[in-house]
Motif scaffolding. Structure first.
Motif, short mmCIF file in Angstrom:
data_model
loop_
_atom_site.label_atom_id
_atom_site.label_comp_id
_atom_site.label_asym_id
_atom_site.label_seq_id
_atom_site.Cartn_x
_atom_site.Cartn_y
_atom_site.Cartn_z
N GLY A 32 3.12 3.49 5.09
CA GLY A 32 3.80 2.50 4.26
C GLY A 32 3.99 2.96 2.83
N ASP A 33 3.81 2.03 1.88
CA ASP A 33 3.99 2.39 0.47
C ASP A 33 2.68 2.96 -0.09
OD1 ASP A 33 2.33 0.18 -0.37
OD2 ASP A 33 4.03 -1.15 -0.03
N THR A 34 2.70 3.28 -1.38
CA THR A 34 1.58 4.03 -1.98
C THR A 34 0.30 3.20 -2.13
OG1 THR A 34 2.50 3.50 -4.17
CG2 THR A 34 3.04 5.65 -3.23
N ILE A 35 0.37 1.89 -1.95
CA ILE A 35 -0.84 1.07 -2.03
C ILE A 35 -1.82 1.46 -0.93
CG2 ILE A 35 -1.75 -1.29 -2.11
CD1 ILE A 35 0.22 -0.51 -4.38
N ALA A 36 -1.28 1.89 0.22
CA ALA A 36 -2.14 2.27 1.35
C ALA A 36 -2.79 3.64 1.14
CB ALA A 36 -1.33 2.29 2.64
N ASN A 56 5.37 6.60 1.43
CA ASN A 56 6.49 6.82 0.50
C ASN A 56 6.56 5.62 -0.43
OD1 ASN A 56 9.30 6.71 -0.57
ND2 ASN A 56 9.55 8.54 0.67
N LYS A 57 6.63 5.87 -1.71
CA LYS A 57 6.62 4.78 -2.70
C LYS A 57 7.81 3.84 -2.54
CE LYS A 57 8.94 7.45 -6.37
NZ LYS A 57 10.15 6.61 -6.44
N ASP A 58 8.89 4.29 -1.88
CA ASP A 58 10.09 3.47 -1.76
C ASP A 58 10.23 2.79 -0.40
OD1 ASP A 58 11.02 4.16 -4.35
OD2 ASP A 58 11.78 6.06 -3.59
N TYR A 59 9.29 3.00 0.50
CA TYR A 59 9.40 2.39 1.83
C TYR A 59 9.48 0.88 1.75
CZ TYR A 59 8.29 6.57 4.69
OH TYR A 59 8.31 7.78 5.32
N ARG A 60 10.41 0.33 2.56
CA ARG A 60 10.50 -1.11 2.79
C ARG A 60 10.09 -1.39 4.23
NH1 ARG A 60 16.47 -1.74 2.43
NH2 ARG A 60 16.24 0.29 3.44
N LEU A 61 9.98 -2.64 4.57
CA LEU A 61 9.62 -3.01 5.93
C LEU A 61 10.55 -2.38 6.96
CD1 LEU A 61 8.53 -6.70 5.47
CD2 LEU A 61 7.35 -5.10 6.98
N ILE A 62 11.84 -2.49 6.72
CA ILE A 62 12.81 -1.97 7.69
C ILE A 62 12.70 -0.46 7.84
CG2 ILE A 62 14.71 -1.72 6.02
CD1 ILE A 62 14.94 -2.92 9.71
N SER A 96 0.28 -0.71 4.26
CA SER A 96 0.77 -1.51 3.14
C SER A 96 2.28 -1.39 3.14
CB SER A 96 0.19 -1.01 1.80
OG SER A 96 0.79 -1.71 0.72
N ILE A 97 2.94 -2.49 3.34
CA ILE A 97 4.41 -2.45 3.38
C ILE A 97 4.96 -3.83 3.00
CG2 ILE A 97 4.66 -3.11 5.81
CD1 ILE A 97 6.67 -0.35 3.97
N GLY A 98 6.04 -3.83 2.25
CA GLY A 98 6.69 -5.08 1.87
C GLY A 98 6.60 -5.40 0.39
N MET A 99 5.76 -4.65 -0.35
CA MET A 99 5.68 -4.89 -1.79
C MET A 99 7.03 -4.59 -2.45
SD MET A 99 2.67 -6.05 -2.71
CE MET A 99 2.16 -5.55 -4.36
N ASN A 100 7.68 -3.52 -2.02
CA ASN A 100 9.00 -3.21 -2.56
C ASN A 100 10.00 -4.32 -2.23
OD1 ASN A 100 8.71 -0.62 -3.87
ND2 ASN A 100 8.37 0.26 -1.85
N ASP A 101 9.89 -4.86 -1.02
CA ASP A 101 10.82 -5.92 -0.60
C ASP A 101 10.71 -7.15 -1.50
OD1 ASP A 101 11.50 -5.31 2.73
OD2 ASP A 101 9.89 -4.24 1.74
N ILE A 102 9.48 -7.63 -1.69
CA ILE A 102 9.31 -8.88 -2.44
C ILE A 102 9.60 -8.71 -3.92
CG2 ILE A 102 6.80 -8.59 -2.71
CD1 ILE A 102 8.77 -11.90 -2.29
N TYR A 103 9.20 -7.57 -4.50
CA TYR A 103 9.44 -7.38 -5.93
C TYR A 103 10.90 -7.07 -6.22
CZ TYR A 103 4.69 -8.02 -7.45
OH TYR A 103 3.48 -8.59 -7.74
N TYR A 104 11.59 -6.45 -5.28
CA TYR A 104 13.04 -6.26 -5.45
C TYR A 104 13.73 -7.61 -5.56
CZ TYR A 104 17.91 -5.63 -4.15
OH TYR A 104 19.28 -5.69 -4.13
N LYS A 105 13.35 -8.52 -4.68
CA LYS A 105 13.97 -9.85 -4.69
C LYS A 105 13.62 -10.62 -5.96
CE LYS A 105 16.18 -13.35 -2.86
NZ LYS A 105 17.67 -13.33 -2.81
#
Length: 214
Positions: A32-36, A56-62, A96-105
């Protein structure tokens, strides 16, 4: 009778020796993202094999869904290794995944935010269905934390929905919002969700204690 007792004694002795010398260390795959991706986990004596190839720091759920669904390969030590192979051979899976999704929104437009969150939850279920095809000793999903002074209700709702999905698959949902919520001591930058060393250390301690107790 003496022979039976002797055989039982030898059997129990061998069992005790096996239990005392059995390798208790674990292999861990973080995706997932870098939190993991936590260096304090990789340096822990409990975990002897630590793989962060699919971080990857830019990974999203999809992105993560597609990587697993289409069995992406990456080169590791000069060999092409698929994510399916890594997932089949790990003891502990941390996501860890989805942090990019929610903060983008949140940074773009909060219109229809609850519909957006529900779509995230649906995507998480798709992801967990893919993950559930494999067997692990433990799967830990890292939750979402709020770095702002607003949107608390949104994060409460998001974490509640995600935890329900995680529990459905008998995985563990780690409530990071209880630890990191709006605490700049754990962040590299208060305007971003990226953790600093102290933040990673705190999460690592909780994960390691959890692994020791299971």
């Amino acid at each position: 009778m003496k022979k039976i007792i002797l055989v039982l004694f030898l059997f129990l002795s061998c069992y005790i020796i096996y239990q005392s010398t059995e390798d208790k260390t674990l292999s861990c795959l973080v995706i997932g993202d870098t939190i993991a991706d936590n260096k304090y986990l990789s340096n822990n004596n409990l975990i002897t094999k630590y793989n962060n190839q699919y971080i990857n720091k830019d990974y999203r759920l999809i992105d993560l869904i597609n990587i697993i669904k289409y069995n992406e390969e990456q080169e590791i030590d000069g060999k092409k290794i698929s994510i399916h192979r890594l997932m089949k051979t790990t003891d502990i899976l941390i996501i860890s995944i989805g942090m990019n999704d929610i903060y983008y929104k949140l940074n773009d437009d909060t219109k229809n935010i609850y519909t957006y969150i529900n779509d995230m939850v649906n995507n998480m279920e798709i992801l967990l269905e893919e993950i559930n095809k494999y067997n692990y000793q433990k799967v830990i999903i890292l939750g979402y934390y709020n770095t702002t002074n607003k949107h608390n209700d949104l994060f409460t709702y998001l974490n509640y929905k995600m935890k329900r999905i995680t529990n459905k698959y008998h995985y563990q949902y780690l409530e990071l919002n209880n630890i990191i919520k709006n605490d700049s001591n754990f962040l590299k930058n208060p305007n971003n969700f990226i953790l600093n060393d102290q933040g990673y250390q705190e999460i690592s301690k909780i994960i390691v204690e959890n692994l020791k107790n299971n």
